[in-house]
Design an enzyme around this catalytic site. Structure first.
Site, PDB file in Angstrom:
ATOM      1  CG  HIS A  32      -2.137  -0.709   1.113  1.00  0.00           C
ATOM      2  ND1 HIS A  32      -2.678  -0.983  -0.114  1.00  0.00           N
ATOM      3  CD2 HIS A  32      -2.979  -1.225   2.025  1.00  0.00           C
ATOM      4  CE1 HIS A  32      -3.796  -1.662   0.064  1.00  0.00           C
ATOM      5  NE2 HIS A  32      -4.006  -1.833   1.355  1.00  0.00           N
TER       6      HIS A  32
ATOM      7  CG  ASP B 222      18.684 -15.013 -24.854  1.00  0.00           C
ATOM      8  OD1 ASP B 222      19.516 -14.532 -24.059  1.00  0.00           O
ATOM      9  OD2 ASP B 222      17.913 -15.938 -24.544  1.00  0.00           O
TER      10      ASP B 222
ATOM     11  CB  CYS C 267       9.266  -9.007 -26.391  1.00  0.00           C
ATOM     12  SG  CYS C 267      10.035 -10.537 -26.926  1.00  0.00           S
TER      13      CYS C 267
ATOM     14  CD  GLU D  26      14.778 -16.442 -27.389  1.00  0.00           C
ATOM     15  OE1 GLU D  26      15.211 -15.698 -26.499  1.00  0.00           O
ATOM     16  OE2 GLU D  26      13.898 -17.297 -27.198  1.00  0.00           O
TER      17      GLU D  26
END
Lengths: 87, 566
Positions: free
Chosen positions: B186, B452, B499, B428
């Site tokens: 929180h 990679d 990505c 990759e």
């Protein structure tokens, strides 16, 4: 006594807001309202008990109402859970 | 320099205020006037509710509805008829209000803390907060007042309770440091909502700082500088100014489409590692998830997760994202990611060994279980499947064959799933990059994993400081591969995303636009930055830049040139 088997469909499971909506709605009725989940019974008028039950999305649970206004209570419980508890 | 968890971005420079919790000790006594004791408890609860309501209203104006709701939840919790009923029972048995309250609250704290669900565990903090709040009233002690802290205060506490956070005046508090709490606590959520820099989980910090001491809180990096010298002060004052300027500017890009200056639309997704991260994607204004790493499901446990466990996790992410795309990468295990219960053999060369899709195609039961869980979840959202570390088209074919097998099994059982689910390849490895034209004929989409891909292409471990200078996606070798992947995808009309970290690299963005990338998948905090960076470029400008870049011979030339144009 009346009861119904249901599946919880809201994404977050029975967390703060859905649990609070549900316990608040059930508190209006005079009958006892119980959630049976994983073999345990939880007081459905208690926000803290519902949270402690830790019921996740996709879980099966049973709502059991017992008392004078049990039919009305169960009808509202079913509608709330099936509509995704205001999510 | 002291280190902790970077929980709320930004730089704060100010003086320490130590927030110590006052003692809430008392001697339990047996009550004789039960009615009076019961009334005392009810009065305390009523006052607690009034105070909390006022705090919630303050917070609503300072931070927003969501944050105020946390405190309103405290009112609902203390009004729980079961909780108050049980406390009344204990008082009727002769317990004093303090111990009755503590007994019941501790019971729920223990129940919540023992679950395996993070959100439920967080509720334990709320019950603790309620206990402290009502106990303080019963014992006649005022709660710690942060609201009167002077301008330029850095709050230092063991733990920041939501009610403490509610007293914060964001004009006066410039930083927060605590001993406990993570990025999802929180305190962290509130600190971010209030836009106050925060560093949490700093070991023993309350004992290391003295009241009034000057400190710098770097909430972006999770660093604290105690008693900074003049040059440090100057550096961080400048950093603070540019951070604030950038933040203001980036907000202009929230809730906008991702579009270039010449009007082309792009997809801007986030990379996630857990279902709950989907919430971060939504709040960061990500348009979907371009990479959901599924390894987390298999980590920190002693056996393979069941199909249902996996199904729940994938479905949860899909439901949170509503109908936004969700690309799930199948298990990328092996290499540096070992799981003792899988009994993988130690390898001489784990990065070139038995891992990812190679492992999954050999362990068909495990792989099909995951595919079945993903397919079942595809009935609940826009899910795609992506295979990691593909090097040959055979691997893609075999993987797709297994997807088809699982599909017909599900069909036989009348289980719902998306029959048209897309199956793509994470590109990759250098081999996949070079044969992208072959793969593109059989894959539904590509996503380039630049981390990679760069490592394998340059044959260098970026963690090894002797060779890490070679590690850059701006190396001509890596850029040529990226260009080939994207162009092969385009020629075969399949979307190509990225990505890896390079997708958020401002020097890479114009090149990726020119090559024809259609989707950028980045970490949640980078979404608005990348949207802004994309908006700067027209296709024509990026084509000129890319043409020039592809003529240079070295990474240094490329980087120096790009620095002059961005």
């Amino acid at each position: 006594m009346v009861s119904k088997q249901l599946v919880l469909t809201n994404a977050q499971g029975f967390h703060m807001r859905p649990a609070s909506v549900f316990s608040g709605a059930m508190s209006k009725y005079s009958c006892d309202v119980t959630i049976r989940f994983n073999g345990n019974d939880y007081n459905a008028k208690s926000l803290l008990n519902i949270i402690a039950a830790c019921i996740k999305c996709g879980s099966e649970l049973e709502v059991i109402c017992n008392g004078a206004d049990e039919n009305e209570a169960l009808a509202e419980a079913v509608e709330l859970i099936e509509s995704g508890l205001g999510e | 320099m002291l280190y902790g968890t970077a929980a709320s971005e930004g730089i704060g420079i100010g003086r320490v205020m130590l927030v110590e919790e006052h003692s809430l000790e008392y001697t339990p006594k047996t009550v004789t006037d039960i009615e009076a004791e019961s009334q005392r408890f009810k009065n305390a609860v009523a006052l607690f509710c009034d105070n909390t309501k006022a705090q919630a209203e303050n917070l609503r104006t300072a931070a927003g509805d969501k944050e105020a709701e946390i405190l309103e939840g405290h009112i609902q919790m203390i009004k729980d008829p079961y909780l108050s009923g049980e406390i009344e029972k204990l008082i009727n048995e002769g317990q004093c209000a303090e111990s009755a309250l503590e007994h019941m609250c501790d019971m729920f704290i223990a129940m919540f803390s023992s679950t395996d669900d993070e959100l439920t565990r967080q509720r334990a903090t709320d019950v603790k907060d309620i206990k402290i709040g009502v106990l303080s009233i019963l014992l006649g002690k005022n709660e710690v007042k942060i609201s009167t802290a002077p301008k330029g205060t850095v709050i230092v506490a063991k733990e920041l309770t939501p009610s403490m956070t509610a007293g914060i005046n964001k004009d006066n508090i410039v930083g927060i440091i605590t001993e406990t709490g993570g990025t999802t606590s929180h305190s962290a959520i509130l600190a971010r909502a209030l836009e106050i820099p925060a560093v949490l989980s700093v070991n023993g910090i309350t004992g290391k700082l003295a009241a009034g001491e000057q400190v710098i809180v770097d909430g972006s990096k999770g660093e604290i500088i105690v008693s900074p010298d003049d040059s440090e002060l100057q550096t961080y004052t400048q950093k603070r100014r540019s951070f604030l300027e950038e933040r203001r500017e980036l907000e202009n890009y929230r809730n906008k489409p991702t579009v270039s200056a010449s009007g082309e639309n792009y997809e801007l997704f986030c990379n996630i590692g857990k279902p709950d991260d989907a919430l971060k994607t939504v709040s960061a204004d990500g348009e979907g998830v371009g990479l959901f790493r599924t390894e987390f499901l298999f980590m920190e446990r002693t056996s393979v997760p069941t199909e249902d466990e996996q199904f729940e996790a994938y479905k949860k992410a899909a439901l949170i994202l509503k109908n936004k795309p969700l690309i799930i990468r199948t298990l990328d295990i092996g290499g540096d990611k070992d799981l003792p219960y899988l009994g993988l053999e130690k390898e001489e060369n784990p990065f070139m060994g038995f891992r990812a899709i190679r492992y999954c195609l050999k362990k068909r039961d495990l792989f099909k279980t995951q595919l079945r869980a993903i397919l079942r979840a595809s009935a609940f959202g826009k899910i795609s499947i992506m295979f990691p570390l593909v090097t040959t088209v055979d691997e893609l074919r075999e993987g797709k064959q297994l997807v088809e097998e699982v599909k017909s099994e599900l069909m036989k059982n009348n289980t719902a799933f998306n029959k048209d689910i897309k199956v793509g390849v994470m590109i990759e490895t250098p081999s996949a990059a070079v044969i992208a034209d072959i793969l593109a004929k059989e894959a539904d989409f590509f996503s380039i994993g630049t981390n990679d891909l760069t490592g394998y292409t340059m044959a260098c471990d970026r963690g090894n400081s002797n060779v890490s200078y070679l590690y850059s996606p701006l190396q001509p070798g890596v850029l040529r591969l990226i260009k080939n992947i994207i162009e092969s995808g385009r020629k075969n009309n399949i979307p190509v995303g990225m990505c890896g970290e390079a997708a958020a690299n401002e020097m890479m963005i114009p090149l990726l636009i020119s090559f024809g990338l259609t989707e950028f998948s980045v970490s949640a905090p980078s979404v608005l930055k990348v949207r802004k960076a994309i908006s700067k470029w027209s296709k024509e400008e990026t084509d000129k830049i890319a043409e020039k870049v592809m003529q240079f011979s070295t990474q240094a030339e490329i980087e120096n040139y790009l620095k002059t144009v961005i």
